[in-house]
Design a protein around this motif. Structure first.
Motif, PDB file in Angstrom:
ATOM      1  N   PHE A 103      18.664  -2.334  -4.628  1.00 25.42           N
ATOM      2  CA  PHE A 103      17.967  -1.287  -4.212  1.00 25.42           C
ATOM      3  C   PHE A 103      16.541  -1.337  -3.897  1.00 25.42           C
ATOM      4  O   PHE A 103      15.744  -1.952  -4.426  1.00 25.42           O
ATOM      5  N   PRO A 104      16.468  -1.084  -2.607  1.00 29.37           N
ATOM      6  CA  PRO A 104      15.144  -1.447  -1.772  1.00 29.37           C
ATOM      7  C   PRO A 104      13.976  -0.819  -2.240  1.00 29.37           C
ATOM      8  O   PRO A 104      12.719  -1.440  -2.316  1.00 29.37           O
ATOM      9  N   LYS A 146       8.497  -8.506  -6.992  1.00 28.91           N
ATOM     10  CA  LYS A 146       8.487  -8.341  -5.652  1.00 28.91           C
ATOM     11  C   LYS A 146       9.452  -7.209  -5.241  1.00 28.91           C
ATOM     12  O   LYS A 146      10.303  -7.042  -6.148  1.00 28.91           O
ATOM     13  N   TYR A 147       9.503  -6.697  -3.950  1.00 31.87           N
ATOM     14  CA  TYR A 147      10.645  -5.900  -3.700  1.00 31.87           C
ATOM     15  C   TYR A 147      11.737  -6.936  -2.811  1.00 31.87           C
ATOM     16  O   TYR A 147      11.427  -7.730  -2.203  1.00 31.87           O
ATOM     17  N   PRO A 148      13.116  -6.214  -3.061  1.00 31.75           N
ATOM     18  CA  PRO A 148      14.092  -7.003  -2.181  1.00 31.75           C
ATOM     19  C   PRO A 148      13.632  -7.166  -0.763  1.00 31.75           C
ATOM     20  O   PRO A 148      14.110  -8.382  -0.316  1.00 31.75           O
ATOM     21  N   GLY A 149      13.167  -6.339  -0.046  1.00 33.22           N
ATOM     22  CA  GLY A 149      12.736  -6.603   1.542  1.00 33.22           C
ATOM     23  C   GLY A 149      11.964  -7.669   1.577  1.00 33.22           C
ATOM     24  O   GLY A 149      11.648  -8.188   2.554  1.00 33.22           O
TER      25      GLY A 149
ATOM     26  N   GLU B 361       4.078   7.779   2.924  1.00 29.08           N
ATOM     27  CA  GLU B 361       5.111   6.758   3.550  1.00 29.08           C
ATOM     28  C   GLU B 361       4.459   5.511   3.441  1.00 29.08           C
ATOM     29  O   GLU B 361       5.330   4.637   2.983  1.00 29.08           O
ATOM     30  N   GLN B 362       3.116   5.353   3.649  1.00 29.74           N
ATOM     31  CA  GLN B 362       2.744   3.848   3.386  1.00 29.74           C
ATOM     32  C   GLN B 362       2.700   3.284   2.025  1.00 29.74           C
ATOM     33  O   GLN B 362       3.114   2.096   1.813  1.00 29.74           O
ATOM     34  N   ARG B 363       2.437   4.076   1.047  1.00 34.36           N
ATOM     35  CA  ARG B 363       2.536   3.694  -0.412  1.00 34.36           C
ATOM     36  C   ARG B 363       4.016   3.218  -0.596  1.00 34.36           C
ATOM     37  O   ARG B 363       4.356   2.397  -1.587  1.00 34.36           O
ATOM     38  N   LEU B 364       4.902   4.064  -0.030  1.00 35.41           N
ATOM     39  CA  LEU B 364       6.311   3.865  -0.526  1.00 35.41           C
ATOM     40  C   LEU B 364       7.140   2.970   0.293  1.00 35.41           C
ATOM     41  O   LEU B 364       8.180   2.493   0.123  1.00 35.41           O
ATOM     42  N   ASP B 365       6.307   2.396   1.250  1.00 34.07           N
ATOM     43  CA  ASP B 365       7.105   1.350   2.065  1.00 34.07           C
ATOM     44  C   ASP B 365       7.147   0.034   1.294  1.00 34.07           C
ATOM     45  O   ASP B 365       6.028  -0.531   0.891  1.00 34.07           O
TER      46      ASP B 365
END
Lengths: 254, 369
Positions: A103-104, A146-149, B361-365
């Motif tokens: 889940f990204p 960290k995030y998956p990406g 958008e930047q924060r959720l990226d």
């Protein structure tokens, strides 16, 4: 072809019992009269050309695909239209996908704790502790925030394995877990899977990694055109294939 | 030239180096973005020339040659704008016909928007969790403040007007249309035929009809259809119609986001044993809404500007107040000044929404390294 496809299975209450399974995609007969019984702690590798129905078969086991004929019993529960049964089976069956499907929008840790917290109702702290243990086991505890990406393919797939294990399943299904990985990353994922096999997990693995099959499988199944063409111990399967179709397949990939 | 065999040991791999100066810094930026070629240089110079032509004239009109004091337009003798009305009429622009001694209630409601929105807009700020209860209560608090009752003097909604009416209708529409749009989008993708048909019908009807027509229906037709014992306030009817209209657009924007989510996300959620609502709420919608942010904000901005259409059913929103003022002999012909002022107000609000969406958008990226 052997008429008794289950001759090698040990005589125990089977973990998965598939009898007379048939499935169609529209008019296309994708699974034909599949009979397969998997014993607890048994490790099965399914191989075969693309389009042979091997992925569809394991996706039927946790009802990502619906079957039209035959019965599938998982750990004593039969898969029917009853949502309760489907939910119960999905809690016990972990699945790892070719494309990881992490889940990204959630961190690695949140990916791992989501199932335990929302499905098993585990308190958050316990879920996080379990998740960290399992991330340790797949050798990436340092990536938890960290995030998956931000991870490599191999790391993502190991997180996906940890995420499934966090649900403490009795059965793990692997749908071509290394097919989307760079060559250098295949080994790190296979190592984790070998470790898992050594803990006694019941595993069904769809893969083309014949080295892995030879190393850990109790049984290798070869499928073509929606049916089981041959199944045997890895030793016999690789050294003494019976079906001409199997011989052709092995000659092309080995 | 012959190529000879070559190899590198791990200890003499090349280290990372900073980019050349021409690529970075102000000069690098100017060269890359404004003067990268003949065409680009020409356009840059032309744009500078155009600004040089427009800006001094605009400043002269709006400030240096303008008149700011006076009780009617004849006090304005300069060649620039006449802002004398501002002092006299600003209360009407802000509050419509809201009683003078009660306008503190409008101000308070407007001020309370800040603590109500803050925990939603900035969910990482300290105390956000507690404040969120206030966010939930805000619509009721604001309604109470504006309408009164329970000890506060009652103000009928036909006294509502000016910016306050635009903000009331706009904010109510924004707050309601997002959840309704989500439900409609999910309904349109539902496997249940009745749910799907109803959602499609709602979306197509409200999207396929001009908002002005809907406002007429709300103002004139509904009271005829509905039993007389069931009378709904006009402003409430307007909010209902504006919300329904915006929800239909919102549903399609969100459906677009939902369709962009790969099937693997659904399958992974199902394989973990999540049911439909948890799968949607925890996995699919957070991602779909994130993708849809530009479209959602687009719809919000459109909705807010469309609140000026209530002029056609005789409500005195800020545009109507302005029109009425300039038909008064004292202020006759000040159309440009009032339109500029009203435009500025809408621009500030809409531009803020746009900037916030960029920040969000930047924060959720989560893809950045």
């Amino acid at each position: 072809m052997s008429t008794d496809q289950n001759q090698i299975a040990p005589n125990a209450q089977p973990m998965i019992d598939i009898v007379g399974l048939n499935k169609w995609f529209g008019p296309f007969h994708v699974l034909r009269d599949i009979n397969l019984s998997v014993a607890p702690r048994e490790r099965i590798v399914i191989c075969g050309p693309s389009g042979s129905g091997k992925s569809t078969l394991i996706r039927c086991i946790n009802r990502l695909e619906e079957h039209q004929q035959g019965s599938i019993v998982v750990d004593g529960t039969e898969l029917t239209h009853d949502l309760k049964n489907i939910d119960a089976i999905r809690r016990e069956v972990g699945m790892v996908f070719q494309q990881f499907n992490l889940f990204p929008h959630l961190s690695v840790l949140e990916n791992c704790t989501l199932g335990p917290i929302w499905v098993r109702k585990t308190p958050k702290r316990d879920a996080e502790k379990l998740a960290m243990e399992l991330l340790e086991r797949v050798k990436i505890p340092e990536q938890a925030d960290k995030y998956p990406g931000q991870l490599s393919g191999g790391q993502q797939q190991r997180v996906a394995i940890a995420r499934s294990l966090c649900m403490q399943p009795n059965i793990m299904l692997f749908d071509e877990p290394t097919s989307a990985l760079d060559p250098e990353m295949i080994k790190e994922v296979l190592d984790v899977m070998v470790d898992l096999a050594e803990t006694g997990m019941t595993m069904i693995v769809v893969t083309h990694e014949m080295g892995f099959a030879a190393q850990v499988a109790d049984r290798v199944i070869f499928m073509d055109a929606g049916q089981i063409v041959e199944q045997n111990t890895p030793d016999e399967f690789f050294n003494n294939p019976q079906s001409d179709r199997t011989k052709l397949f092995l000659s092309q990939i080995l | 030239m012959t190529s000879s065999p070559f190899f590198r040991q791990p200890n003499d791999m090349l280290p990372e180096r900073a980019p050349p100066v021409a690529m970075s810094g102000i000069i690098g930026w100017l060269r890359a973005n404004l003067f990268s070629g003949w065409l680009n240089t020409g356009l840059t110079l032309f744009a500078l020339y155009a600004l040089w032509l427009i800006i001094p004239g605009l400043l002269n009109w709006a400030f240096f040659d303008a008149d700011f004091a006076g009780t009617d337009r004849f006090a304005c003798t300069g060649t620039g704008a006449c802002w004398a009305w501002f002092d006299q009429r600003i209360d009407q622009f802000l509050y419509g016909f809201y009683p003078d001694e009660q306008t503190w209630r409008v101000n308070l409601a407007l001020f309370l928007i800040l603590p109500a929105l803050a925990p939603i807009l900035f969910d990482k700020m300290p105390g956000a969790k507690q404040l969120r209860w206030f966010s939930l209560a805000f619509p009721f608090v604001a309604t109470f403040l504006l309408i009164g009752g329970f000890g506060l003097e009652e103000v009928p909604t036909n006294k509502f007007g000016g910016f306050m009416l635009n903000v009331t209708v706009g904010l109510a529409g924004i707050v309601l249309s997002l959840p309704i749009g989500i439900v409609l989008a999910l309904g349109r993708r539902s496997k249940m035929p009745i749910v799907r048909t109803l959602s499609v019908a709602f979306i197509e009807v409200f999207r396929g009809v001009p908002l002005i027509t809907l406002l007429f229906v709300a103002a004139i037709l509904l009271p005829i259809f509905l039993p007389s014992s069931f009378s709904l306030d006009l402003v409430v009817r307007v909010i209902v119609v504006v919300t329904a209209f915006a929800s239909a657009y919102m549903a399609e924007v969100i459906r677009g986001g939902l369709q962009a989510i790969p099937r693997g996300q659904y399958e992974a959620a199902q394989a973990l044993g999540l049911g439909y609502w948890r799968m949607m709420g925890l996995i699919i919608l957070p991602q779909a809404l994130k993708i849809s942010i530009p479209g959602i904000v687009n719809t919000f901005i459109g909705l807010f500007k469309d609140t000026t259409l209530v002029i056609v059913i005789g409500l005195f929103d800020v545009l109507n107040i302005g029109r009425t003022m300039i038909s008064n002999p004292d202020w006759l012909g000040l159309a440009v000044e009032t339109q500029v002022f009203i435009s500025l107000f809408f621009f500030v609000v809409c531009f803020s929404m746009s900037r916030y969406s960029v920040y969000l958008e930047q924060r959720l990226d989560t893809s950045k390294h």
